[in-house]
Scaffold this active site. Structure first.
Site, PDB file in Angstrom:
ATOM      1  N   TYR A  49       0.802  -0.779  -0.553  1.00  0.00           N
ATOM      2  CA  TYR A  49       0.221   0.259  -0.050  1.00  0.00           C
ATOM      3  C   TYR A  49       0.976   0.833  -0.407  1.00  0.00           C
ATOM      4  O   TYR A  49       1.780   1.559   0.737  1.00  0.00           O
ATOM      5  CB  TYR A  49      -0.819   0.165   1.213  1.00  0.00           C
ATOM      6  CG  TYR A  49      -1.235   1.143   1.244  1.00  0.00           C
ATOM      7  CD1 TYR A  49      -2.703   1.571   0.792  1.00  0.00           C
ATOM      8  CD2 TYR A  49      -1.052   2.424   2.497  1.00  0.00           C
ATOM      9  CE1 TYR A  49      -2.926   2.691   0.271  1.00  0.00           C
ATOM     10  CE2 TYR A  49      -2.218   3.354   2.634  1.00  0.00           C
ATOM     11  CZ  TYR A  49      -2.978   3.329   1.554  1.00  0.00           C
ATOM     12  OH  TYR A  49      -3.926   4.934   1.373  1.00  0.00           O
ATOM     13  N   HIS A  65      -4.637   5.130  -2.081  1.00  0.00           N
ATOM     14  CA  HIS A  65      -5.996   6.048  -2.181  1.00  0.00           C
ATOM     15  C   HIS A  65      -5.699   6.981  -2.890  1.00  0.00           C
ATOM     16  O   HIS A  65      -4.402   8.304  -2.342  1.00  0.00           O
ATOM     17  CB  HIS A  65      -7.112   5.775  -0.890  1.00  0.00           C
ATOM     18  CG  HIS A  65      -6.734   5.354  -0.424  1.00  0.00           C
ATOM     19  ND1 HIS A  65      -6.285   4.483   0.663  1.00  0.00           N
ATOM     20  CD2 HIS A  65      -8.306   4.716  -0.211  1.00  0.00           C
ATOM     21  CE1 HIS A  65      -6.842   3.227   1.441  1.00  0.00           C
ATOM     22  NE2 HIS A  65      -8.181   3.922  -0.082  1.00  0.00           N
TER      23      HIS A  65
END
Lengths: 896, 164
Positions: free
Chosen positions: B77, B115
């Site tokens: 991530y 994100h």
């Protein structure tokens, strides 16, 4: 040795000696006791037992036994030798020399004793003695190389270079033709170079050069060979050959400034103070242009012309020099150029030039046709910040550095420079906090760690500084380690901080620690007297001895000694029973002071606890077998130092060293004046006054001392004793020779001094102070004289920009004078307000832009954690937790 | 040295001794103050977190977290990727991202994601160039910024067969 003993005991005695040499002290001790059982009064055994105990840290027993042994057998050379060794181990060299001499009386040809003696004589610079001893050694053992060399060096040190050469040549005469063997070529080459340097020193230049050429194949150090050759050629006036050789050397190292200097000398183009005629400048310019073509990699060849070029040519050369370095990003560029600021006019040229560069970068920046990297603007701003700092324009400097930080906030040097600017501007607290920010950006960098420690000490944050400095010491050893590493800048800075805070004990402790380092450095040469002769590093050895001879004139020693003397003066003026006053607390409220006291108490308690811990862990080690017993400092706060009966005689000890080693420093004689006035040593004080007048009669402090001295003398009672009368007559005879006082009263002299220096603040203040000293009723006049001084803008041609003339340091001194000497709080306050206007960043005067007013930084300082958790004020202001962190760490703002 | 004109870009790891550099970058690049867990994750990710140096000046960073999915597979991530404004457009972001993508393929990590705020078109386009795709939209992901929604961008990496 042990001659008077029966065979069995004689063997035991030999065992003692052997055990001592092989450091098997327990074994030696046993043997000694075995002999003493039968012959309890045997002198030599008693002596050897003492010497053995000395190595086992049983000093007092050792001395007792050795002395007893000597008493029992005063004719034994062994006993005397042992006594000498004992003294030597305690660094009592003079006593040791006496003992050796006594030992030699009984046994004049004892080589061991002679050798030991010669080492001590070299150490103590008993040079005639050294020569004698060395001669004896050579006579006894002429087949030893070291004895020849030692004899030669002894003569050299005793200022008889020619004799030294003779000895070395005689030594060479003893060698075979094929000497040296391969494994001794370096040593032999060193000896030859030493001999040639001796010939040069004696002025036998032709001979030196001839010898050099003749021995070329035997000299291993080729660089030293060439440097020696060129030096001789130049001295012989063979300049053309010299110039050629310098060019060869430059090919080997084209950044050695000394080669360029030498080359200039060969061309008759060298001046000590850097002043050249227009014609010379043109020739120099041409010379360096041609050199620059040959040595394209050299930066020296580009930098040196900036020193002699003037006007437009300087400008052009400077642009060419600076531009690529800004593009490349060389943080040290400003320090490289900073000497140019002392040349008239060059600071102005540089300013215009860099501003133009800045402008062109900014305007060309968007289209990027020039391919200028984005960091160029950063380095340009960085340079400008240091430039304006140097010119005293601190507000401009700060705005430039802030812009640089905004541009690239990750460059550590930016924070260091900001810290330095703030320090110069007078905000020591903010300076410490930015230095700490720099430190946090790279916790593995010792230099920025040290820098931040220094700033903390300058801001009197001693506890924080101590915690920070130990981040780079060995674990567990902490403060001792700093002392062992002879970390003098730290000891000086913390000594000065303690002094400012009125903690004289700890201040003294630190200053004396530095003094101790210098004693240790002197001591450290001892081992080299034998080592260097053996290794033949003779040129380096003699140079080291010369360095040692002027060791105490080093700036750090000067600072430490002056600091210690100041402590003792203060101690004398306000003895212990009255609590030490805090000097620089004008900006502190009583509650803050209380807090400080509390803090200090807590600190002490904590320290004590820590030390106990250390102690127990140290003894733990010793139990486990390792001999690692650090003596615990019995006086960590210098309280015992403060209890000295006679602070002035302590001060005199250090004063003597200053007078001997820094006779041309004004400060030395100012301190001498202060000490001797307090000791009522009138003639010594007068000597100090005369020295001050000799060095700088126009200095305000010299003037102060002169007036104070004769004022004091005139107020003393008429002389009674013969000695007093003698002093009086000396002064009476001397006074007419002091031009300042010829047929004038002190008030008149004071007035004349004012007339000469009416425009200078510090001179006016000195005159005002003396006005008041001579006649306390003239206080108003004195105050008026100070307050009427005007602060003008300095003419710009030198290093300073268009700034006001007065210096912060001076204005603080004036404030202290108004507050403590003239004792007029209203005037002092007026002065403070006035200065706050001149120095807006000064915390001392609580200037409007200083952190003393702007509480932001103060708060931050408290939250600064030592290990890197510091946060920049801007971070704190930004709403740090306005969103719950869990999800937000994912927030993205991609930069393209 | 080489041509002399090219400015060297180099990457360096993040350690406790220089983690302040990363903090400093983040305070300038992002309007958020990251918590201790962010930095712990970054340090723990090892080679997956890097500082970028432009001629020895620290100018950008990529910070990742290694996540264990159910079943033991690891995915990466990207917590942050950013370069200081004056140094953008010099390929430093690309260099940082490529470094992490290379690592993924070398270590056979099949999935990497991040994100991004829905209106951050520059960022979305940037990642698309590297083969990232929008795989999800999360409403009200952010609490105090507009718009509050974000996309999840994911790149699935085929194992390093064919690649050297």
């Amino acid at each position: 040795m042990g001659a008077s003993l029966p065979p069995k005991e004689a063997n035991l005695f030999k065992l003692i000696v052997k055990s001592y040499e092989t450091k098997q002290y327990k074994k030696g001790l046993k043997a000694a006791d075995a002999i003493l059982k039968k012959f309890p009064d045997h002198g030599e055994t008693l002596s050897m037992k003492g010497l053995t105990l000395n190595c086992m840290d049983r000093k007092s027993e050792a001395y007792e036994l050795v002395r007893l042994g000597l008493k029992n057998d005063v004719k034994s050379h062994v006993c005397w030798h042992v006594y000498g060794l004992l003294y030597r181990s305690d660094r009592e060299y003079r006593e040791a020399i006496k003992c050796y001499r006594n030992a030699l009386k009984r046994d004049p040809d004892n080589i061991e004793i002679l050798r030991d003696l010669s080492l001590l004589q070299a150490q103590m610079r008993d040079l005639t003695g050294f020569v004698e001893t060395r001669q004896q050694l050579l006579t006894l053992k002429p087949n030893h190389r070291m004895n020849w060399i030692g004899f030669a060096v002894a003569h050299h040190l005793n200022s008889n270079g020619a004799k030294a050469v003779e000895i070395l040549e005689a030594y060479e005469g003893t060698l075979e033709d094929d000497y040296p063997p391969d494994n001794e070529r370096c040593e032999h080459g060193e000896m030859l170079l030493y001999k040639i340097s001796l010939l040069e020193e004696c002025g036998f230049l032709e001979r030196a050069l001839e010898e050099l050429h003749k021995k070329e194949p035997k000299i291993v150090d080729k660089l030293a060979y060439k440097e020696q050759e060129v030096s001789l050629l130049v001295k012989l006036g063979r300049l053309e050959e010299g110039a050629n050789l310098y060019k060869v050397l430059l090919k080997m190292n084209s950044d050695n400034y000394r080669y360029y200097e030498g080359l200039q000398k060969c061309f008759g183009l060298y001046s000590e103070n850097g002043n050249y005629s227009a014609d010379e400048i043109d020739r120099l310019d041409a010379l360096y242009k041609s050199l620059a073509e040959q040595y394209t990699w050299s930066s020296a060849v580009k930098r040196i012309p900036l020193d002699f070029l003037q006007g437009d040519k300087f400008r052009e050369a400077a642009v060419n020099y600076i531009k690529p370095l800004l593009t490349k990003g060389v943080p040290s560029l400003f320090s490289d150029l900073s000497p140019l600021y002392d040349h008239p006019g060059k600071a102005d040229i540089l300013e215009l030039l860099i501003l133009e560069l800045e402008h062109s970068i900014r305007t060309r920046y968007p289209d990027r046709t020039e391919k200028e990297p984005p960091s160029t603007l950063l380095w340009t701003l960085f340079f400008l910040a240091q430039h304006y700092d140097r010119r005293g324009q601190y507000d401009v400097a700060l705005s430039k550095i802030d812009e640089a930080i905004q541009h690239t906030p990750t460059v550590i040097d930016l924070y260091s420079v900001k810290s330095r600017i703030l320090k110069h501007a007078g905000d020591l607290v903010a300076a410490a906090s930015f230095a700490d920010e720099a430190r946090c950006l790279d916790l593995a960098d010792r230099y920025i760690n040290s820098e931040s420690v220094k700033r903390m000490l300058q801001a009197d944050q001693v506890a924080l500084a101590e915690k920070t400095v130990v981040l780079f010491t060995k674990d567990g050893d902490q403060h001792n380690n700093l002392h062992d590493m002879q970390c003098m800048w730290y000891e000086l800075a913390s000594g000065e901080s303690y002094f400012r805070q009125g903690d004289l004990g700890r201040a003294l402790k630190k200053f004396l620690a530095v003094e101790k380092h210098y004693a240790d450095i002197t001591e450290d040469q001892f081992d080299f007297h034998s080592y260097c002769l053996r290794k033949m590093t003779l040129r380096a050895y003699v140079e080291m001895l010369k360095f040692q001879d002027r060791l105490h004139s080093h700036a750090y020693f000067h600072k430490a000694a002056a600091g210690a003397i100041r402590c003792y003066l203060k101690l004398y003026d306000s003895p212990l029973n009255s609590p030490p006053e805090e000097e620089d607390n004008t900006s502190k409220t009583p509650s803050q002071k209380k807090k400080m006291k509390k803090q200090r108490k807590a600190e002490r308690a904590k320290k004590e606890a820590e030390e106990k811990n250390e102690e127990s862990s140290a003894s733990g080690i010793s139990k486990s077998g390792k001999r690692h017993l650090k003596p615990v400092d019995p006086d960590p706060y210098g309280e015992k130092l403060l209890q000295t009966e006679d602070p002035l005689s302590e001060a005199s000890k250090y004063l003597k060293l200053l007078q001997k080693n820094s006779p041309d420093s004004l400060e030395t004689h100012l301190l001498s004046f202060e000490v001797n006035m307090r000791k009522q040593r009138i003639l010594l004080a007068f000597k100090a006054v005369k020295q001050l007048l000799r060095l700088d009669a126009e200095n305000p402090d010299s003037h102060r001392c002169l007036i104070k001295f004769f004022h004091k003398v005139s107020s003393m009672a008429a002389p009674e004793t013969d000695a007093e009368k003698l002093v009086w007559s000396v002064l009476e005879a001397e006074r007419p020779y002091i031009s300042q006082l010829q047929e004038k009263t002190l008030s008149e002299a004071n007035k004349i001094f004012l007339g000469k220096h009416e425009d200078s603040l510090m001179h006016r203040v000195a005159v005002a102070e003396m006005l008041y000293t001579l006649d306390p009723t003239k206080k108003l006049e004195a105050v008026k004289l100070i307050e009427d001084s005007s602060n003008k803008v300095v003419p710009t041609n030198g290093a300073l920009g268009p700034v006001m003339e007065w210096k912060l340091k001076d204005c603080i001194a004036v404030y202290k004078l108004l507050d403590k000497v003239l004792i007029d709080q209203d005037v002092a306050l007026r002065w403070k307000v006035r200065c706050a206007g001149y120095f807006p960043y000064s915390t001392y005067f609580e200037g409007s832009r200083s952190s003393a007013v702007n509480n932001l930084l103060n708060n931050q300082d408290i939250t600064t954690s030592v290990n890197g958790g510091t946060s920049h004020p801007e971070i704190k202001q930004s709403a740090n937790s306005f969103i719950p962190n869990g999800k937000l760490e994912a927030f993205k703002n991609l930069a393209i | 040295m080489g041509s002399g004109r090219e400015v060297a870009i180099s990457l360096d790891g993040v350690r406790d001794k220089n983690v302040m550099q990363l903090k400093k970058l983040n305070t300038v690049l992002f309007p958020v103050r990251y918590n201790d867990k962010y930095y712990a994750d970054a340090l723990a990710s090892g080679e997956f977190t890097k500082l970028a140096y432009y001629s020895d000046i620290c100018v950008g960073s990529i910070a990742c977290r290694l996540e264990k999915k159910e079943g033991g597979a690891i995915r990466v991530y990207i917590m942050t990727l950013g370069v200081l404004a004056p140094y953008r457009g010099l390929g430093i972001g690309t260099r940082l991202l490529n470094h992490v993508l290379d690592l993924c393929s070398k270590q056979n990590i099949p999935e990497i994601y991040l994100h991004v705020q829905t209106n951050n078109e520059d960022a979305i386009n940037f990642y698309k160039k590297f083969g990232f795709e929008i795989t999800e939209t999360i409403k009200n992901y952010y609490t105090n910024i507009e718009p509050p929604d974000c996309f999840v961008l994911t790149k699935f990496i085929t194992p390093s067969q064919g690649k050297k």
